[in-house]
Enzyme design. Structure first.
Site, mmCIF file in Angstrom:
data_model
loop_
_atom_site.group_PDB
_atom_site.id
_atom_site.type_symbol
_atom_site.label_atom_id
_atom_site.label_comp_id
_atom_site.label_asym_id
_atom_site.label_seq_id
_atom_site.Cartn_x
_atom_site.Cartn_y
_atom_site.Cartn_z
ATOM 1 N N ILE A 138 0.867 -1.167 0.000
ATOM 2 C CA ILE A 138 0.000 0.000 0.000
ATOM 3 C C ILE A 138 0.911 1.225 0.000
ATOM 4 O O ILE A 138 2.072 1.149 0.390
ATOM 5 C CB ILE A 138 -0.983 0.020 1.188
ATOM 6 C CG1 ILE A 138 -0.257 -0.130 2.531
ATOM 7 C CG2 ILE A 138 -2.029 -1.063 1.041
ATOM 8 C CD1 ILE A 138 -1.191 -0.097 3.739
ATOM 9 N N ASP A 139 0.387 2.340 -0.458
ATOM 10 C CA ASP A 139 1.196 3.547 -0.604
ATOM 11 C C ASP A 139 1.721 4.047 0.743
ATOM 12 O O ASP A 139 1.149 3.760 1.802
ATOM 13 C CB ASP A 139 0.373 4.660 -1.257
ATOM 14 C CG ASP A 139 -0.071 4.307 -2.661
ATOM 15 O OD1 ASP A 139 0.573 3.446 -3.277
ATOM 16 O OD2 ASP A 139 -1.067 4.890 -3.123
ATOM 17 N N LYS A 140 2.757 4.850 0.676
ATOM 18 C CA LYS A 140 3.381 5.437 1.864
ATOM 19 C C LYS A 140 2.360 6.119 2.773
ATOM 20 O O LYS A 140 2.382 5.947 3.990
ATOM 21 C CB LYS A 140 4.454 6.443 1.434
ATOM 22 C CG LYS A 140 5.074 7.245 2.564
ATOM 23 C CD LYS A 140 5.993 8.329 2.023
ATOM 24 C CE LYS A 140 6.499 9.233 3.146
ATOM 25 N NZ LYS A 140 7.323 10.350 2.623
ATOM 26 N N THR A 142 -0.959 5.723 2.696
ATOM 27 C CA THR A 142 -2.151 4.920 2.960
ATOM 28 C C THR A 142 -1.888 4.104 4.215
ATOM 29 O O THR A 142 -0.810 3.529 4.379
ATOM 30 C CB THR A 142 -2.460 3.983 1.774
ATOM 31 O OG1 THR A 142 -2.703 4.759 0.606
ATOM 32 C CG2 THR A 142 -3.685 3.124 2.056
ATOM 33 N N ARG A 239 -7.019 5.551 -5.979
ATOM 34 C CA ARG A 239 -6.750 6.971 -6.232
ATOM 35 C C ARG A 239 -7.022 7.328 -7.692
ATOM 36 O O ARG A 239 -7.645 8.354 -7.992
ATOM 37 C CB ARG A 239 -5.312 7.293 -5.843
ATOM 38 C CG ARG A 239 -5.028 7.072 -4.361
ATOM 39 C CD ARG A 239 -3.539 7.093 -4.058
ATOM 40 N NE ARG A 239 -2.948 8.404 -4.331
ATOM 41 C CZ ARG A 239 -1.637 8.638 -4.311
ATOM 42 N NH1 ARG A 239 -0.782 7.632 -4.038
ATOM 43 N NH2 ARG A 239 -1.176 9.843 -4.546
#
Length: 304
Positions: A138-140, A142, A239
């Site tokens: 998962i993104d930084k 998130t 996103r």
């Protein structure tokens, strides 16, 4: 050394081998496959090929996976919010601002550094030395539930579930604007943005299939609290998809407005529910990561 073998069908005609193999083996990152190609460990019709080799129907492909190396990244004693752990895997609630694995500019303080310390180095090595144990990312910015594997057999089994879209992943997000419908689906292939290579976009030419289902949980007039359910797990999927229908996530200055009235650190997105069949017990397990404090405060502001 493990060896993977396959024979290409007509659907791969003209596709670069690194992209083709990344689609066939989602547990192997494209950068890792490119390294194997560079090292001469991927053969087509018994000959080494380069990453830009174009596939043809009937090609016989052999992928040689080296035995796991000791990661050259350092374990760090970083506190972890562990939702579940057993001898085979753990589910971690990742905080905002933490990068999942080391990369250029992020060699310390990542989730991998933390789990290397916690697991005393006992992590699967399938995804190479920079991503030990990491099945999905998962993104930084998130937050939420992330699965980590301690051995290769567990990793392979869960990667297969991921490939078959049987792992349950439900996110909570706050998006800009008032959604017209109570629920809906965004179906659009995601690939690199044709101009800005640091971004992803709906790309019908080179993108991979991507499906996101959403439903409204609460309306605030100028913004909406939603649950997003993933069928696929592409980079920046929620996103990109929500932005594509005119409702980017609050705080997402990459795919939404450059203005950030709530002074958020990145997008308002939380991986809340993670469910899967345990590879060893064969029982379905489901975990819920509680909403982080920043998310709860944002909801309070919007309600008031």
């Amino acid at each position: 050394m493990e060896i993977l073998k396959l024979t290409a069908d007509d659907s791969c005609q003209g596709i670069r081998i690194d992209r083709y193999l990344a689609e066939k083996y989602e547990e192997l990152s494209r950068s890792y496959l490119q390294k194997l190609l560079k090292d001469g460990l991927i053969l087509v019709n018994e000959k080494p090929v380069k990453a830009n080799y174009k596939m043809a129907e009937g090609d016989s492909v052999q992928v040689q996976l080296p035995d796991s190396e000791e990661p050259d990244i350092l374990p760090e004693d970083i506190p972890l919010d562990i939702l579940y752990e057993d001898p085979y895997l753990l589910v971690v609630n990742k905080p905002k601002g933490m990068v999942v694995h080391p990369s250029a500019g992020h060699t310390k303080g990542t989730l991998v550094n933390a789990v290397l310390f916690h697991c005393r180095g006992n992590l699967s090595g399938i995804n190479g030395v920079l991503r030990p144990g990491i099945v999905h990312r998962i993104d930084k910015d998130t937050t939420g539930a992330l699965l980590v594997c301690k051995d290769d057999a567990t990793h392979k089994a869960l990667a297969e579930q991921l490939k078959e879209h049987t792992i349950k992943r439900r996110y909570r997000a706050i998006v800009a604007g008032n959604l017209k419908e109570e629920e809906g689906t965004v179906n659009g292939p995601i690939g690199r943005h044709p101009i800005d290579r640091k971004k992803m976009a709906i790309n019908y030419k080179t993108g991979k299939d991507a499906v996101t289902h959403y439903r409204v949980l609460e309306r605030f007039g100028h913004s909406t609290y939603v649950e997003c359910r993933l069928e696929t797990g592409r980079t920046h999927q929620i996103r990109v998809h929500m932005s594509s229908i005119g409702h980017p996530l609050l705080g997402d200055t990459v795919y939404g407005s450059s203005k950030n009235p709530y002074h958020l650190q990145g997008q308002a997105l939380h991986a809340m529910i993670l469910g899967f069949v345990h590879p060893c017990t064969k029982k379905y397990m489901e975990f819920e990561a509680p909403l982080p404090e920043y998310f709860l405060k944002l909801l309070d502001k919007l309600r008031n």
